[in-house]
Design a protein around this motif. Structure first.
Motif, mmCIF file in Angstrom:
data_model
loop_
_atom_site.group_PDB
_atom_site.id
_atom_site.type_symbol
_atom_site.label_atom_id
_atom_site.label_comp_id
_atom_site.label_asym_id
_atom_site.label_seq_id
_atom_site.Cartn_x
_atom_site.Cartn_y
_atom_site.Cartn_z
ATOM 1 N N ASP A 1 1.080 -0.991 -0.005
ATOM 2 C CA ASP A 1 0.261 0.265 -0.329
ATOM 3 C C ASP A 1 1.220 1.243 -0.230
ATOM 4 O O ASP A 1 0.733 2.251 -0.723
ATOM 5 N N ASP A 2 1.781 1.288 0.867
ATOM 6 C CA ASP A 2 3.057 2.522 0.755
ATOM 7 C C ASP A 2 3.141 2.605 -1.038
ATOM 8 O O ASP A 2 3.879 3.563 -1.375
ATOM 9 N N HIS A 3 3.867 1.319 -1.366
ATOM 10 C CA HIS A 3 3.573 1.761 -2.485
ATOM 11 C C HIS A 3 2.858 2.200 -3.358
ATOM 12 O O HIS A 3 3.329 2.950 -4.396
ATOM 13 N N ALA A 4 1.924 1.655 -3.716
ATOM 14 C CA ALA A 4 0.127 2.240 -4.116
ATOM 15 C C ALA A 4 0.666 3.577 -3.984
ATOM 16 O O ALA A 4 0.191 4.465 -4.881
ATOM 17 N N LEU A 5 0.683 4.321 -2.706
ATOM 18 C CA LEU A 5 1.011 5.642 -2.662
ATOM 19 C C LEU A 5 1.407 6.334 -3.425
ATOM 20 O O LEU A 5 1.871 7.369 -3.540
ATOM 21 N N GLU A 6 3.208 5.773 -2.837
ATOM 22 C CA GLU A 6 4.357 6.199 -3.818
ATOM 23 C C GLU A 6 3.591 5.870 -5.457
ATOM 24 O O GLU A 6 4.050 7.076 -5.845
ATOM 25 N N GLN A 7 3.361 5.318 -6.172
ATOM 26 C CA GLN A 7 2.905 5.058 -6.921
ATOM 27 C C GLN A 7 1.822 6.582 -7.787
ATOM 28 O O GLN A 7 2.014 7.326 -8.784
ATOM 29 N N ALA A 8 0.854 6.680 -6.351
ATOM 30 C CA ALA A 8 -0.062 8.039 -7.348
ATOM 31 C C ALA A 8 0.111 8.983 -7.091
ATOM 32 O O ALA A 8 0.131 9.748 -7.619
ATOM 33 N N LEU A 9 1.314 9.056 -5.993
ATOM 34 C CA LEU A 9 2.262 10.630 -5.672
ATOM 35 C C LEU A 9 3.002 10.751 -7.008
ATOM 36 O O LEU A 9 3.146 12.008 -7.863
ATOM 37 N N LEU A 10 3.767 9.886 -7.571
ATOM 38 C CA LEU A 10 3.787 9.908 -8.872
ATOM 39 C C LEU A 10 4.001 10.202 -10.354
ATOM 40 O O LEU A 10 3.621 11.245 -10.927
ATOM 41 N N LEU A 11 2.701 9.947 -10.136
ATOM 42 C CA LEU A 11 1.278 10.110 -11.254
ATOM 43 C C LEU A 11 0.431 11.581 -11.912
ATOM 44 O O LEU A 11 1.116 11.993 -12.197
ATOM 45 N N LYS A 12 0.680 11.944 -9.831
ATOM 46 C CA LYS A 12 0.128 13.650 -9.554
ATOM 47 C C LYS A 12 1.259 14.338 -10.084
ATOM 48 O O LYS A 12 0.804 15.195 -10.835
ATOM 49 N N GLU A 13 2.825 13.824 -9.783
ATOM 50 C CA GLU A 13 3.438 14.885 -9.829
ATOM 51 C C GLU A 13 3.437 15.035 -11.667
ATOM 52 O O GLU A 13 4.222 16.065 -12.228
#
Lengths: 328, 257
Positions: free
Chosen positions: B39-51
Motif C-alpha cells: 500500500d505504501d508503494h501504491a501511495l508512492e505510485q499515485a504521488l508520482l502520477l500526480k507529479e
C-alpha cells in the motif's frame, strides 16, 4: 461433469507451459482420488494443442481456443475460465500462486461469490470436507481451513506437491465459451507487449555461489561489504524483493516468485526472513547458510546451517576468514 | 487525474505474532501495526502520477490500528485528502470481501479515475482486496503491477511483473483498479517533523460506512506458527568463531577456489 471434479488452470505465459502445472495436477489427482471425481486441466490459448502433451496427468483436457487468449490478459481469461467453471461445476479449482494466479483467482472468487484460500501448502478431503493448510504473515503463521461451498478457489504455493506422474490417456475436448472474449468488458485491459530486462547485468541463474540479502541489511551502504564478500567467494549478490523495491539492486538480481529461480551450489542468505515468495526461488540450492537475528525466521526451516546473529557483525570476520583460507 | 489510494494496517512481522484464545485468529491486542508495504508503494505510485500529470490523490483507510498516523504521513507526502472509514469495530479489520463494499461506498461519489491498492496484505487469507474492489465497482483490474504511465486521458499503460524480471505491458481503460506490487521508485521518506506539521494542517475526514454482512466461506479451524523443522544446524559462538566454522565448511565442500 461433477461436483467432485477438480479443475486445474494450466497457465502458458509467454508461450510456455508453467512449471507449476505438473504440481497442480499432482495436487488435483490426490484430491480427485478422495472425491471420486476427475482431474480436468483447462488451457486458455489461441491454440492450446502444443501444450496437450504436458497435461497428461489430467483425465480430461478442456481447450478454449480464441484469438483474444493468444497472450495473457486478465479479463478475457477470467471470462473464459468462469464459463468453463460454470459448465463443469467442479468441487475445487486449483490455480498457481503466480503473477497470473494473483489476478485470476481473486477475481474469479469475487465474481462467483466463491470461497478463496490463498497460500495453500496442503490440500485434502477430511470428513467429506475440503481442507487446506495455508501460509500467511510471510510464512510465520499457518491456517488450517475447511471449505464447504463449491467451487472452492485454491491458490497453491509452488514446491509443496509432488508432480502428477500418471501416464496419459487424457480425453481432449474443446469448449467455446458462450461469452464475448474480445469486446465489451473484456476490452478493459489489453495486452500490448512483453518487456524483457535490459541486457548487461550478470545472470544470477548461472552463478554457483550467491549471497542473498534481505531487509536485514537495513541500509544501502551495507551492500558494499557484502559485495566484497561475494567477490571473495567468487559469486554474486542477489536479493529478496524489498531490496529491489528500494532500488538498491536491479530487478535482474531479485530471487523469488516474481524474480529469478536459482539453484547455486551455495546460497548465503543474509538478513532474509524466508517468506514463501523468496523461498520459491532459491530452495533448490545445494547448500543454504542463513544468517538472521530472529530465531523463528522461516529461512532456518530450509537452511542447512543457521546463524542467529546480526549479519553485519558476521560479514567482515567471514570475509577475513575466507580470505585467509584462500591465501593458504 | 483523480487518484484514490487504499491503505491498510497490518501486523508488523518484525514483532512476535501471537494466536488469540480461540486458536483461530491472530491476537491483535498484542500485535504492533504498520502500514502494509505494498500500500505504501501504491501511495508512492499515485504521488508520482500526480507529479507527472497533475490531478489529486485521496487516501482512504479503515479505522484500525495506527491508521491516523499512516493517513497523516500520506498527507505529509503530498496526498490532497485523507479519509478514515468508520465501520463500528476499530479493534479488527474487516476481511476483503466485507471491506470492498465499504471502500466502494466512499469511492463512488468521489469519482476517481484510478484506484491504487497494494496487491497483497500478508494477513489476507481468503480474499484479495484490490480484486474484490474492482469487481465491486465493476471496473477493469490488473494486479502485480510495477509501473504505471498515463497513456491518454482514457487509459493507462501498466507493467505487470512476471518471473525473470520480465514485464507484460497492458493498456488499461479508465476508471480502473490496480493491485500495486511496487512503485517505479521506492516510497519517499518523510521526516517525523513533516508528519507532525501535517497533523496540524491536514484533517482526517471521517466517514461512517454501511457494514455489509460478513459471509464466512472459508472457516479457520486452527491458526498456529509453523513448527520448527530443525533442519538447520545452528552455528553458535562469537562472530569470529562462526565465521571460521563457515569458512571451514565451505572449504570442506570444495566451495573455496
Amino acid at each position: 461433469m461433477s461436483a467432485s471434479d477438480i479443475l486445474v488452470l494450466a497457465e502458458t505465459p509467454r508461450g510456455n507451459l508453467s512449471g507449476m502445472v505438473a504440481e497442480l495436477l499432482g495436487a488435483a489427482r490426490s484430491l480427485a482420488t478422495a472425491t471420486g471425481g476427475q482431474v480436468i486441466a483447462v488451457l486458455l490459448s489461441n491454440d492450446g494443442t502444443p501444450f496437450v502433451s504436458g497435461l497428461q496427468g489430467a483425465d480430461r483436457i478442456v481447450l478454449v481456443n480464441h484469438p483474444s487468449l493468444a497472450e495473457y490478459s486478465p479479463l478475457p481469461f477470467l471470462a473464459a475460465l468462469q464459463a468453463v467453471i460454470q459448465a463443469q461445476t467442479p468441487r475445487a479449482v486449483l490455480i498457481g500462486s503466480t503473477s497470473i494466479g494473483w489476478d485470476i483467482a481473486p477475481l474469479l472468487a469475487a465474481r462467483l461469490n466463491a470461497p478463496l484460500a490463498l497460500g495453500c501448502q496442503q490440500i485434502s478431503i477430511q470428513d467429506g470436507q475440503l481442507a487446506a493448510t495455508c501460509s500467511l504473515c510471510g510464512g510465520k503463521m499457518l491456517a488450517e481451513v475447511r471449505i464447504q461451498q463449491a467451487p472452492a478457489i485454491l491458490m497453491v504455493l509452488p514446491g509443496n506437491f509432488a508432480p502428477a506422474n500418471t501416464p496419459g490417456k487424457a480425453h481432449l475436448e474443446t469448449f467455446s465459451p458462450p461469452v464475448e472474449l474480445s469486446g465489451g468488458d473484456s476490452a478493459g485491459v489489453v495486452f500490448r507487449q512483453w518487456i524483457l530486462p535490459p541486457p548487461g547485468d550478470i545472470d544470477i541463474t548461472t552463478q554457483t555461489i550467491l549471497v542473498g540479502v534481505g531487509r536485514g541489511i537495513q541500509q544501502k551502504e551495507n551492500l558494499e561489504p557484502i559485495q566484497q564478500l561475494a567477490e571473495i567467494l567468487g559469486g554474486a549478490v542477489c536479493a529478496s524483493r524489498p531490496i529491489v523495491d528500494q532500488g538498491w539492486l536491479p530487478t535482474t538480481r531479485q530471487v523469488g516468485k516474481s524474480g529469478m529461480t536459482v539453484k547455486p551450489k551455495l546460497y548465503l542468505a543474509l538478513g532474509i526472513s524466508g517468506a514463501p515468495e523468496h523461498v520459491e526461488g532459491m530452495s533448490g540450492s545445494d547448500l543454504i547458510i542463513a544468517v538472521n537475528t530472529d530465531p523463528k525466521a522461516p529461512i532456518f526451516d530450509i537452511a542447512d546451517y543457521g546463524v542467529q546473529m546480526d549479519l553485519m557483525d558476521l560479514v567482515e570476520p567471514l570475509t577475513q576468514a575466507i580470505q585467509a583460507k584462500k591465501a593458504r | 487525474m483523480k487518484i484514490a489510494v487504499v491503505i491498510r494496517q497490518v501486523p508488523d512481522l518484525i514483532e512476535p505474532l501471537e494466536v488469540d484464545s480461540t486458536g483461530k485468529a491472530l491476537d491483535l491486542s498484542s500485535a504492533a501495526f504498520v502500514l502494509n508495504e505494498s500500500d505504501d508503494h501504491a501511495l508512492e505510485q499515485a504521488l508520482l502520477l500526480k507529479e507527472k500529470h497533475g490531478g489529486s490523490v485521496t487516501v482512504l483507510g479503515i479505522d484500525f490500528g495506527d491508521v491516523d498516523s499512516s493517513l497523516y504521513a500520506a498527507a505529509a507526502k503530498g496526498a490532497d485528502q485523507i479519509i478514515k472509514l468508520l465501520w463500528g469495530d476499530p479493534n479488527r479489520t474487516p476481511p476483503p470481501q466485507q471491506a470492498a463494499p465499504m471502500y466502494a461506498e466512499v469511492l463512488r461519489p468521489l469519482g476517481p479515475d484510478l484506484v491504487l491498492v497494494g496487491v497483497q496484505a500478508h494477513d489476507e487469507l481468503d480474499g484479495v482486496l484490490p480484486a474484490e474492489l474492482a469487481v465491486c465497482l465493476g471496473w477493469p483490474y490488473v494486479g502485480v503491477v510495477r509501473g504505471v504511465q498515463a497513456a491518454n486521458g482514457k487509459s493507462l499503460l501498466v507493467c505487470k511483473e512476471f518471473p525473470g524480471a520480465v514485464m507484460a505491458q497492458f493498456e488499461v481503460r479508465l476508471p480502473a483498479v490496480l493491485g500495486i506490487l511496487g512503485a517505479e521508485q521506492p516510497p519517499r521518506y518523510v521526516p517525523v517533523s513533516r508528519i507532525r506539521a501535517a497533523m496540524k494542517t491536514a484533517s482526517i475526514a471521517e466517514q461512517q460506512v454501511a457494514v455489509p454482512p460478513e459471509a464466512v466461506r472459508v472457516e479457520v479451524a486452527r491458526l498456529y506458527p509453523p513448527a520448527p523443522t530443525e533442519r538447520a544446524e545452528m552455528l553458535t559462538g562469537s562472530p569470529e568463531e562462526v565465521a571460521s566454522r563457515i569458512a571451514a565448511l565451505l572449504e570442506e565442500k570444495g566451495l573455496l577456489r
